[in-house]
Design a protein around this motif. Structure first.
Motif, mmCIF file in Angstrom:
data_model
loop_
_atom_site.group_PDB
_atom_site.id
_atom_site.type_symbol
_atom_site.label_atom_id
_atom_site.label_comp_id
_atom_site.label_asym_id
_atom_site.label_seq_id
_atom_site.Cartn_x
_atom_site.Cartn_y
_atom_site.Cartn_z
ATOM 1 N N VAL A 156 0.845 -1.266 0.034
ATOM 2 C CA VAL A 156 -0.015 -0.125 0.040
ATOM 3 C C VAL A 156 1.111 1.427 -0.078
ATOM 4 C CG1 VAL A 156 -1.751 1.199 1.352
ATOM 5 C CG2 VAL A 156 -1.881 -1.247 1.291
ATOM 6 N N ALA A 157 0.791 1.947 -1.037
ATOM 7 C CA ALA A 157 1.490 3.312 -1.273
ATOM 8 C C ALA A 157 0.992 4.473 -0.287
ATOM 9 C CB ALA A 157 1.935 3.418 -2.628
ATOM 10 N N VAL A 158 1.908 4.963 0.286
ATOM 11 C CA VAL A 158 1.291 6.249 1.036
ATOM 12 C C VAL A 158 2.608 7.369 0.810
ATOM 13 C CG1 VAL A 158 0.235 4.946 2.834
ATOM 14 C CG2 VAL A 158 2.746 5.562 3.042
ATOM 15 N N SER A 159 1.987 8.536 1.412
ATOM 16 C CA SER A 159 2.745 9.710 1.066
ATOM 17 C C SER A 159 4.243 10.071 1.823
ATOM 18 C CB SER A 159 2.141 10.999 1.791
ATOM 19 O OG SER A 159 1.460 10.830 2.906
ATOM 20 N N SER A 160 4.494 9.212 2.806
ATOM 21 C CA SER A 160 5.892 9.120 3.465
ATOM 22 C C SER A 160 5.983 7.796 4.200
ATOM 23 C CB SER A 160 6.099 10.332 4.313
ATOM 24 O OG SER A 160 5.313 10.276 5.596
ATOM 25 N N GLY A 161 7.340 7.509 4.678
ATOM 26 C CA GLY A 161 7.689 6.517 5.506
ATOM 27 C C GLY A 161 6.962 6.867 6.916
ATOM 28 N N THR A 162 6.803 7.923 7.318
ATOM 29 C CA THR A 162 6.253 8.239 8.421
ATOM 30 C C THR A 162 4.728 7.836 8.612
ATOM 31 O OG1 THR A 162 7.883 9.878 9.191
ATOM 32 C CG2 THR A 162 5.842 10.343 10.283
ATOM 33 N N ALA A 163 4.037 8.342 7.435
ATOM 34 C CA ALA A 163 2.653 7.919 7.166
ATOM 35 C C ALA A 163 2.247 6.561 7.007
ATOM 36 C CB ALA A 163 1.986 8.707 5.876
#
Ligand code: PLP
Length: 369
Positions: free
Chosen positions: A50-57
């Motif tokens: 699942v791709a998201v906007s940052s590693g933190t996200a």
């Protein structure tokens, strides 16, 4: 001539991939998103990504998907980037730290039992500097106490442990694509998992709590905008297509450094666990015990003055001001982490360094010792 600490590996293929998306009408939630996820999951040998906007996200969404809630505890390492502990706080829980192994610099599995309480829900090992944590004893601990395991693989794309790729350990794993990571999308992150329910929840959390089969204005749960645009995904796809070449170039540079510094008795290198294979993220050395933090800082300053990018890596999480203020941590609480953190020197590291540049960095570094 300046030698930067890190540099992304970008070619015409990446520029073309981004330009192609800009010529379409699908800048977000278009076809590049599932394509990037599928390519990534296949590489990490997991069922889903699942791709998201940052590693933190990715960490934040995982915490919620795993059900972390107020008062829960998570066991993790104080020797990491701050986000790997902060994510427990995002979800109302708290991180409980276990000190590291002095040789591999990863969380020491021998400390896990003592850190467990009845509130412990999970463990977040971090694959520090591109070395997978010692997953067998960590997984055994998690299984024994019915805890989830979330692998922070943000620094370890392409690393292996007992032949298995980073990203495949635990209930889920997370990656980040900031420009200093093995691959970059500018900003971006990924969650990998074999658990379809976790993947589905993360997709919903990423997209304002929408479920996949309902409308744009129907929100099944509290969500966020953690989406990664198709422009970013196209960049990620182009990087994934070149991943073997990118990692091989980094390996080559790491070998140049190791060849020049392995015998230097004034520094030690991170020891690779015999069952693990690094995917080089940064080139961090530990100065010998006779150097203290002030010596290290002077060395960094002098290298910077010579145009050589360098840094310390990491500052212990438990000694960050807001951790001290909130939880009362003090110097001495995690001595292995503190002793290492005071003596680390990160030298310039990326796949486009030449052997002559590595020579110059090593010579100048030695001159400052
Ligand atoms: C880079 C990194 C992150 C966070 O990734 P961002 O994309 O910068 O949010 C988390 N954990 C570790 C260990 C990292 O190195």
């Amino acid at each position: 001539m300046e030698i930067p600490l890190s540099r992304p590996n970008i070619t015409q293929a990446e520029r073309d991939a981004v330009a192609d998306v800009l010529n379409t009408n699908s800048l977000s939630l278009g076809p590049r998103l599932p394509e990037f996820e599928q390519v990534f999951a296949r590489y990490c040998q997991t069922a889903q990504a699942v791709a998201v906007s940052s590693g933190t996200a990715a960490l934040h969404a995982s915490m919620i998907a795993l059900g972390l809630t107020h008062g829960d505890e998570v066991i993790t390492t104080p020797f990491s980037f701050v986000a790997s502990a902060n994510c427990a706080l995002f979800a109302g829980g708290r991180p409980v730290f276990v000190d590291i192994d002095p040789q591999t610099w990863n969380i020491d599995p021998a400390g896990l039992e003592a850190a467990r309480t009845e509130r412990t829900r999970g463990v977040i090992p971090v694959d520090v500097f591109g070395q997978v944590a010692d997953m067998d004893p960590i997984s055994a601990f998690a299984d024994r106490h019915e805890l989830w395991l979330l692998e922070d693989a943000c620094e370890a794309l392409g690393a292996t442990y007992k032949g298995r790729r980073a990203g495949g350990f635990g209930r889920a794993a997370v990656f980040g694509f900031y420009p200093n990571k093995q691959i970059t999308t500018g900003e971006g992150g990924m969650i990998t998992t074999n658990d379809a329910r976790i993947a589905e929840r993360c997709r919903s959390i990423r997209n304002q709590g929408r479920d996949s089969d309902v409308g744009w204005l129907a929100h099944a749960r509290l969500g966020f905008n953690f989406r990664l645009s198709d422009i970013h995904c196209a960049l990620g796809l182009a990087q994934m297509a070149r991943l073997d070449e990118i990692l091989a170039a980094r390996d080559r540079v790491a070998e140049w450094y190791r060849g020049r510094l392995a015998e230097e008795e004034r520094v030690t290198l991170q020891r690779c666990h015999p069952d693990a294979r690094m995917s080089w993220f940064v080139m961090v050395l530990r100065l010998a015990d006779r150097y203290d933090r002030a010596d290290r800082d002077r060395i960094l300053q002098r290298l910077q003055a010579l145009g050589i990018g360098c840094s310390n890596y990491f500052s212990p999480i438990h000694l960050q001001p807001f951790y001290v203020e909130r939880f009362g941590y003090r110097e001495g609480d995690f001595p292995v982490t503190e002793s290492l953190s005071a003596r680390t020197v990160a030298l310039p590291f990326h796949g486009n360094l030449t052997e002559a540049e590595v020579d110059r960095v090593c010579t100048e570094f030695r001159n400052q010792l």
